[in-house]
Design an enzyme around this catalytic site. Sequence first.
Site, PDB file in Angstrom:
ATOM      1  N   ASP A 161       0.955   2.506   8.162  1.00 50.29           N
ATOM      2  CA  ASP A 161       0.649   1.898   6.867  1.00 50.29           C
ATOM      3  C   ASP A 161      -0.409   2.718   6.143  1.00 50.29           C
ATOM      4  O   ASP A 161      -1.541   2.852   6.628  1.00 50.29           O
ATOM      5  CB  ASP A 161       0.143   0.472   7.056  1.00 50.29           C
ATOM      6  CG  ASP A 161       1.221  -0.440   7.604  1.00 50.29           C
ATOM      7  OD1 ASP A 161       2.229  -0.626   6.911  1.00 50.29           O
ATOM      8  OD2 ASP A 161       1.054  -0.958   8.726  1.00 50.29           O
ATOM      9  N   SER A 204       0.696  -6.846  14.931  1.00 45.04           N
ATOM     10  CA  SER A 204      -0.164  -7.658  15.796  1.00 45.04           C
ATOM     11  C   SER A 204       0.603  -8.193  16.999  1.00 45.04           C
ATOM     12  O   SER A 204       0.041  -8.318  18.091  1.00 45.04           O
ATOM     13  CB  SER A 204      -0.795  -8.806  14.999  1.00 45.04           C
ATOM     14  OG  SER A 204       0.198  -9.602  14.385  1.00 45.04           O
ATOM     15  N   ASP A 263       9.004  -6.391   7.215  1.00 38.51           N
ATOM     16  CA  ASP A 263       7.631  -6.102   7.615  1.00 38.51           C
ATOM     17  C   ASP A 263       6.750  -7.276   7.216  1.00 38.51           C
ATOM     18  O   ASP A 263       6.654  -7.613   6.036  1.00 38.51           O
ATOM     19  CB  ASP A 263       7.157  -4.814   6.926  1.00 38.51           C
ATOM     20  CG  ASP A 263       5.743  -4.406   7.330  1.00 38.51           C
ATOM     21  OD1 ASP A 263       5.126  -5.114   8.140  1.00 38.51           O
ATOM     22  OD2 ASP A 263       5.284  -3.376   6.831  1.00 38.51           O
ATOM     23  N   SER A 321       3.797  -1.214  14.181  1.00 43.02           N
ATOM     24  CA  SER A 321       2.795  -0.725  13.240  1.00 43.02           C
ATOM     25  C   SER A 321       1.486  -0.468  13.970  1.00 43.02           C
ATOM     26  O   SER A 321       1.003  -1.326  14.709  1.00 43.02           O
ATOM     27  CB  SER A 321       2.569  -1.751  12.128  1.00 43.02           C
ATOM     28  OG  SER A 321       1.416  -1.419  11.372  1.00 43.02           O
ATOM     29  N   GLY A 368      -1.169  -5.491   2.632  1.00 44.58           N
ATOM     30  CA  GLY A 368      -2.599  -5.190   2.601  1.00 44.58           C
ATOM     31  C   GLY A 368      -3.296  -5.398   3.927  1.00 44.58           C
ATOM     32  O   GLY A 368      -4.187  -4.622   4.278  1.00 44.58           O
ATOM     33  N   PHE A 369      -2.881  -6.418   4.675  1.00 43.98           N
ATOM     34  CA  PHE A 369      -3.566  -6.714   5.931  1.00 43.98           C
ATOM     35  C   PHE A 369      -2.569  -7.179   6.984  1.00 43.98           C
ATOM     36  O   PHE A 369      -1.595  -7.857   6.672  1.00 43.98           O
ATOM     37  CB  PHE A 369      -4.636  -7.806   5.730  1.00 43.98           C
ATOM     38  CG  PHE A 369      -5.756  -7.387   4.830  1.00 43.98           C
ATOM     39  CD1 PHE A 369      -6.854  -6.708   5.331  1.00 43.98           C
ATOM     40  CD2 PHE A 369      -5.695  -7.645   3.470  1.00 43.98           C
ATOM     41  CE1 PHE A 369      -7.886  -6.308   4.494  1.00 43.98           C
ATOM     42  CE2 PHE A 369      -6.719  -7.254   2.620  1.00 43.98           C
ATOM     43  CZ  PHE A 369      -7.819  -6.576   3.134  1.00 43.98           C
ATOM     44  N   GLY A 370      -2.830  -6.819   8.237  1.00 44.29           N
ATOM     45  CA  GLY A 370      -1.996  -7.261   9.334  1.00 44.29           C
ATOM     46  C   GLY A 370      -2.373  -8.660   9.779  1.00 44.29           C
ATOM     47  O   GLY A 370      -3.398  -9.209   9.384  1.00 44.29           O
ATOM     48  N   GLY A 371      -1.515  -9.249  10.614  1.00 40.51           N
ATOM     49  CA  GLY A 371      -1.819 -10.538  11.202  1.00 40.51           C
ATOM     50  C   GLY A 371      -1.538 -11.739  10.325  1.00 40.51           C
ATOM     51  O   GLY A 371      -1.930 -12.858  10.663  1.00 40.51           O
ATOM     52  N   MET A 378       1.670   2.155   0.638  1.00 33.53           N
ATOM     53  CA  MET A 378       1.225   1.093  -0.258  1.00 33.53           C
ATOM     54  C   MET A 378       0.137   1.674  -1.147  1.00 33.53           C
ATOM     55  O   MET A 378      -1.059   1.392  -0.989  1.00 33.53           O
ATOM     56  CB  MET A 378       0.740  -0.099   0.573  1.00 33.53           C
ATOM     57  CG  MET A 378       1.873  -0.828   1.264  1.00 33.53           C
ATOM     58  SD  MET A 378       1.334  -2.047   2.486  1.00 33.53           S
ATOM     59  CE  MET A 378       1.190  -0.987   3.940  1.00 33.53           C
ATOM     60  N   MET A 413      -2.635   2.866   2.873  1.00 32.89           N
ATOM     61  CA  MET A 413      -3.128   2.011   1.789  1.00 32.89           C
ATOM     62  C   MET A 413      -4.287   2.699   1.078  1.00 32.89           C
ATOM     63  O   MET A 413      -5.116   3.336   1.721  1.00 32.89           O
ATOM     64  CB  MET A 413      -3.584   0.662   2.347  1.00 32.89           C
ATOM     65  CG  MET A 413      -2.564  -0.050   3.213  1.00 32.89           C
ATOM     66  SD  MET A 413      -3.173  -1.664   3.756  1.00 32.89           S
ATOM     67  CE  MET A 413      -2.043  -2.009   5.107  1.00 32.89           C
ATOM     68  N   HIS A 427       5.356   3.032  12.941  1.00 30.66           N
ATOM     69  CA  HIS A 427       5.147   2.639  11.556  1.00 30.66           C
ATOM     70  C   HIS A 427       3.687   2.858  11.182  1.00 30.66           C
ATOM     71  O   HIS A 427       2.781   2.309  11.823  1.00 30.66           O
ATOM     72  CB  HIS A 427       5.523   1.161  11.384  1.00 30.66           C
ATOM     73  CG  HIS A 427       5.528   0.688   9.964  1.00 30.66           C
ATOM     74  ND1 HIS A 427       6.626   0.826   9.145  1.00 30.66           N
ATOM     75  CD2 HIS A 427       4.576   0.052   9.231  1.00 30.66           C
ATOM     76  CE1 HIS A 427       6.355   0.288   7.962  1.00 30.66           C
ATOM     77  NE2 HIS A 427       5.115  -0.178   7.991  1.00 30.66           N
ATOM     78  N   MET A 446       9.089  -6.999   2.218  1.00 26.95           N
ATOM     79  CA  MET A 446       7.841  -7.503   2.777  1.00 26.95           C
ATOM     80  C   MET A 446       7.926  -9.019   2.924  1.00 26.95           C
ATOM     81  O   MET A 446       8.331  -9.718   1.989  1.00 26.95           O
ATOM     82  CB  MET A 446       6.656  -7.147   1.880  1.00 26.95           C
ATOM     83  CG  MET A 446       6.371  -5.647   1.759  1.00 26.95           C
ATOM     84  SD  MET A 446       5.803  -4.925   3.313  1.00 26.95           S
ATOM     85  CE  MET A 446       4.292  -5.856   3.616  1.00 26.95           C
ATOM     86  N   HIS A 450       4.763   4.051   5.507  1.00 29.26           N
ATOM     87  CA  HIS A 450       4.874   2.996   4.500  1.00 29.26           C
ATOM     88  C   HIS A 450       3.719   3.169   3.515  1.00 29.26           C
ATOM     89  O   HIS A 450       2.568   2.863   3.829  1.00 29.26           O
ATOM     90  CB  HIS A 450       4.810   1.633   5.198  1.00 29.26           C
ATOM     91  CG  HIS A 450       4.905   0.469   4.260  1.00 29.26           C
ATOM     92  ND1 HIS A 450       4.673  -0.834   4.673  1.00 29.26           N
ATOM     93  CD2 HIS A 450       5.203   0.390   2.935  1.00 29.26           C
ATOM     94  CE1 HIS A 450       4.833  -1.646   3.640  1.00 29.26           C
ATOM     95  NE2 HIS A 450       5.136  -0.929   2.575  1.00 29.26           N
TER      96      HIS A 450
END
Length: 220
Positions: A33, A196, A173, A8, A140-143, A66, A35, A31, A135, A64
């Site tokens: 994202d 990440s 994911d 991603s 909404g957020f990575g890491g 969202m 949003m 990938h 999921m 992806h």
Amino acid sequence: MGIQITPSILNADLAALGAEVGRIPSADWVHVDVMDNHFVPNLTLGLPVIESLKAHTDLPIDAHLMIEDPDRWAPAYAEAGCGSVTFHVEAAKAPVRLAREIRNQGARASMGLKPATPIEPYEDLLGELDMLLIMTVEPGFGGQKFLDLCLPKIRRARAMMDRHGVQTWLQIDGGISLDTIERCVEAGADVFVAGSAVYSASDPDAMVADLRARAESATP
């Protein structure tokens, strides 16, 4: 179809996406994202960036979405040349029609489920999909930290796919790393989004290779 690793770019340097994608040549997909700050509490990339990114990589793009109202917007991502387009069933009004429209535009149709969304109500849709995305963090957020509570759902999804004899890919994911990927493989997944873990590594492509090797070692 074997193990696929899909980095991603959410955790990449967004000011240099062309160069960042160039750091993962052995990846199977890129990938992206998307949003909208409505379906999820974050705002990221959109269609113009994907169209620009396509000029800088030969890797297929896994979009992806969202977003709210994917019934309206998802086909445009397929039309723009994304190889795979994922919509969320929680936002789609007519998922079967949407999956067919994405396929008609030449892309693989994928349906995403949030961690708390059960797979059972959508068992009859599996034949309409090229990929199912589960999921393993709240989108909404990575890491974020991997949610082990999603592993039983992955197992149930794989059992359903086997029961129906479909060739649907099972993508995971959220929190995918060298520490978590084996558990997902053992549960039945075969496509992995890693953000990440890849882009925090000193050599992102070496991490892609390490993730692939770790997953393949756990494949039955």
